[in-house]
Scaffold this motif. Sequence first.
Motif, short mmCIF file in Angstrom:
data_model
loop_
_atom_site.label_atom_id
_atom_site.label_comp_id
_atom_site.label_asym_id
_atom_site.label_seq_id
_atom_site.Cartn_x
_atom_site.Cartn_y
_atom_site.Cartn_z
N ASP A 32 -57.91 -46.79 -114.57
CA ASP A 32 -56.54 -46.56 -115.05
C ASP A 32 -56.17 -47.65 -116.05
O ASP A 32 -55.81 -48.76 -115.68
N ARG A 71 -49.99 -52.67 -117.33
CA ARG A 71 -48.86 -53.08 -116.51
C ARG A 71 -49.11 -54.44 -115.87
O ARG A 71 -48.18 -55.24 -115.71
N TYR A 74 -47.92 -44.72 -105.39
CA TYR A 74 -48.18 -45.90 -106.22
C TYR A 74 -49.64 -46.31 -106.15
O TYR A 74 -50.23 -46.75 -107.14
N ALA A 99 -52.76 -49.22 -115.62
CA ALA A 99 -52.64 -50.26 -114.59
C ALA A 99 -52.97 -51.62 -115.18
O ALA A 99 -52.34 -52.63 -114.85
N ALA A 126 -44.45 -50.24 -110.81
CA ALA A 126 -45.11 -51.40 -110.21
C ALA A 126 -44.18 -52.56 -109.85
O ALA A 126 -44.34 -53.16 -108.78
N TRP A 132 -53.04 -53.25 -105.96
CA TRP A 132 -53.29 -51.90 -106.45
C TRP A 132 -53.87 -51.92 -107.86
O TRP A 132 -54.74 -51.14 -108.19
N ARG A 133 -53.41 -52.84 -108.69
CA ARG A 133 -53.91 -52.88 -110.06
C ARG A 133 -55.39 -53.22 -110.10
O ARG A 133 -56.13 -52.72 -110.94
#
Length: 426
Positions: free
Chosen positions: A52, A58, A330, A55, A304, A44-45
């Motif tokens: 984002d 994180r 998420y 992201a 996350a 997802w990152r």
Amino acid sequence: MSDAAAEQAAAALGVTVHQLRTDWDTARLAGLVEVHGGVARPGWRLRAWDRDDAAVLRGWVALFDAWSLAHPAPAALPPATVAETVEAVPQLLSFLQLSAGPVPVPQLLDLFEQRVRELRTERCEIPYDPQEEARRTGARPDGGPGNGPDGGPANAPDGGRGDGPDDGPGDGPDGGPGGGPEECAAAPPADLLAWALRALAAVGALTCADGQATLTPLGSWAVWVKLEQICVAAQSPAGNIEQSAEDMLRGCARLRPNAARAEYRAWLAARDTGTAVAELLDAARGEDALLRGLAFEALRVVGAPAEPEVRAVVDETSLRPYALLWLAEYEGTDPEDVHLVLTREESTWLWVDTAAAVADHGEAELLVRHLDSAPQPTVPALLDEVRAVGHPRTVQVLVALAAAHPDPALAKAVRRAAFQVHTGGV
């Protein structure tokens, strides 16, 4: 990654196979790629990388937290002392952050040795009668050297330590860290610290030059965030910080959303993330539907780091709708479209589960209003699909709804449906 795939990728990127595997492991630790079985896909990152900034941060924090995995300790260092080093590093990072500038490595070494001694002392069992323990072991009750030739207890057991109280126990019958005294003595603190500094530098947390270590801006930010979390944990608004996940969630049930989230953050900050996520999921597996919903609200605060564990429970019937909604949020699905990830059957199951929570903990009027959130357009259609969904609380929910609804005809239809489910009829 297979050898053939690694060689092919290394050739395409113009790097060595070793460097390719190192970069691949780094990408996995940062959450940029995910491996499910034999299939790799963008994390997802990575998908959110260009839109984002949070992201990206994180992802770096995930790598920072995994510094000892991203740059493993040399095989020559004993595992027990490596584990002690990982446990001692947060204090070194806090000192570097508070120093706000370069710190001489010898000064860090002194702090590191002191912290390791504290950790070993904390793991010692304190005798109920110190005087009797001193007579039994030959050690001085004031904590000084014993009567043994090396300053330790004269009759120290093979598994315990015999080189003074500061060094903590071994892995013998007295308990303590994984390695015995020989293992601990075999790893000079300077070597352990050197590895830790190299590893932290490899993930971008600090720099080392001219015998001094300095946090990078990213490293300073990450340490500050973690110090903030500790402060939050010390200010648990409702006093649930020491409770189990289940009791903490029950304590939050009557709080307003913002107050509940503050309590979740405090509870989470006081625990290892992996342990906290596991506790929350165990609470969600229980019979109380309200706790199931609250557990996933707390997991939203985790964010996350909870993703792998949440993804792993999507095949559990009772958790599947909650997990699918969590994952959709998420992954950046529009809040108005999140419900579309559920099938009609899953939406109906979730409706019954939520109704069970309302029936157990809410008021009758809330249960009646809950009808408006049903995925079916009419009550007959809802009852047909509720009968078929197989939720274990279906009968109790229908009986409670029939008792609460002011419309006699609708209440009669709901009672009939409850009886049919109870008797196995159609």
